[in-house]
Design a protein around this motif. Sequence first.
Motif, short mmCIF file in Angstrom:
data_model
loop_
_atom_site.label_atom_id
_atom_site.label_comp_id
_atom_site.label_asym_id
_atom_site.label_seq_id
_atom_site.Cartn_x
_atom_site.Cartn_y
_atom_site.Cartn_z
N LYS A 258 -6.37 -5.88 19.07
CA LYS A 258 -4.97 -5.46 18.91
C LYS A 258 -4.35 -5.47 20.31
O LYS A 258 -4.92 -4.93 21.24
CB LYS A 258 -4.90 -4.07 18.31
CG LYS A 258 -3.48 -3.65 17.95
CD LYS A 258 -3.44 -2.35 17.21
CE LYS A 258 -3.92 -2.42 15.80
NZ LYS A 258 -3.18 -3.21 14.85
N VAL A 259 -3.21 -6.11 20.44
CA VAL A 259 -2.53 -6.21 21.73
C VAL A 259 -1.21 -5.46 21.64
O VAL A 259 -0.43 -5.64 20.71
CB VAL A 259 -2.28 -7.69 22.12
CG1 VAL A 259 -1.56 -7.78 23.45
CG2 VAL A 259 -3.58 -8.47 22.15
N HIS A 260 -0.98 -4.61 22.63
CA HIS A 260 0.27 -3.85 22.73
C HIS A 260 1.18 -4.61 23.68
O HIS A 260 0.79 -4.92 24.81
CB HIS A 260 -0.02 -2.44 23.26
CG HIS A 260 1.16 -1.55 23.22
ND1 HIS A 260 1.58 -0.93 22.06
CD2 HIS A 260 2.02 -1.17 24.18
CE1 HIS A 260 2.65 -0.21 22.33
NE2 HIS A 260 2.94 -0.34 23.62
N ILE A 261 2.39 -4.95 23.24
CA ILE A 261 3.31 -5.75 24.04
C ILE A 261 4.54 -4.92 24.39
O ILE A 261 5.22 -4.40 23.51
CB ILE A 261 3.71 -7.04 23.29
CG1 ILE A 261 2.45 -7.85 22.97
CG2 ILE A 261 4.71 -7.85 24.10
CD1 ILE A 261 2.67 -9.03 22.08
N GLY B 269 -5.49 -3.44 26.81
CA GLY B 269 -4.92 -4.41 25.89
C GLY B 269 -3.40 -4.42 25.89
O GLY B 269 -2.78 -4.71 24.88
N THR B 270 -2.77 -4.10 27.03
CA THR B 270 -1.31 -4.04 27.09
C THR B 270 -0.77 -5.20 27.91
O THR B 270 -1.22 -5.45 29.03
CB THR B 270 -0.84 -2.70 27.70
OG1 THR B 270 -1.35 -1.63 26.90
CG2 THR B 270 0.67 -2.61 27.73
N ILE B 271 0.20 -5.90 27.35
CA ILE B 271 0.85 -7.05 27.98
C ILE B 271 2.30 -6.71 28.27
O ILE B 271 3.01 -6.15 27.43
CB ILE B 271 0.80 -8.29 27.06
CG1 ILE B 271 -0.64 -8.71 26.78
CG2 ILE B 271 1.62 -9.45 27.63
CD1 ILE B 271 -1.41 -9.18 27.99
N GLN B 272 2.75 -7.06 29.46
CA GLN B 272 4.16 -6.94 29.83
C GLN B 272 4.80 -8.30 29.64
O GLN B 272 4.34 -9.30 30.22
CB GLN B 272 4.28 -6.50 31.29
CG GLN B 272 5.71 -6.43 31.78
CD GLN B 272 5.79 -6.22 33.27
OE1 GLN B 272 5.10 -6.89 34.03
NE2 GLN B 272 6.61 -5.27 33.69
#
Length: 185
Positions: free
Chosen positions: A46-49, A142-145
Motif C-alpha cells: 500500500k502506497v500513501h501519496i 511507503g509514502t510518496i511525495q
Amino acid sequence: GISWRDASMFWRSHVDGAGNEYSLNHLHAIEYEIDLPAKGNHTAKKVHILVGFGLHCFTRECQPADLACEHYRDDREVRTFDHDRYELSKNLPGIARSLSGRKIMFAKNENYTTIDVCTLTGVAVRYGVFFNLRRLKHGSPGTIQLIVQSAYRLDPAKPEPGKGKVGFNVLLNHALQGTRPTKPR
C-alpha cells in the motif's frame, strides 16, 4: 503556506484589481492511497501519496504589460495569475488521483507528463500536466511525495511535450527505491 518538504501546500485566494476573488482551495494538498500489486521482484504494498500543486498550475511568467494587481507570489517567485490556467486547474485533483490509469511520458528536468483533454468555455483543449515524485524521507517508508509542478493548455501546433511511456506503478516502485526509470533517448 507551502512546505515542499512534505507537499503540504495551501494557496491563498487571488483577488484581482476589481475585487473579484478566485479561491484556490481545490489546489490545497491532497492525499490518497493506492494498492501497488506484486510484479517481478516487487511485493504488493500500500502506497500513501501526498500531492502538492505548484504555483505554475495557475500562474504564468510576468509580462511588462501585466498589472501589479494580477501578480501572485510565493516564497520563491512572482508570477501573473492566469485565468485560463486557473480554470483548467480545477481538473488537477481528479487527474492526480487517476494517474495509475493514464498514459504517462517522460518530460524535461526529471519530470513526467500526462495529457488530458478538458473542456474550457465549450472548447476541447489539450491540457499538459507536469509532475515529479519521490519517496518522502521522513514518515512511513511507503509514502510518496508527488508535486504537480505545472499544468497548462498545450499549443495545438506543437508536438506532445513528452516522449516514451512509463506506467505510474513503475514510477511508484522506482520512487520507493530511490531510483528513476531509464529515460528513452
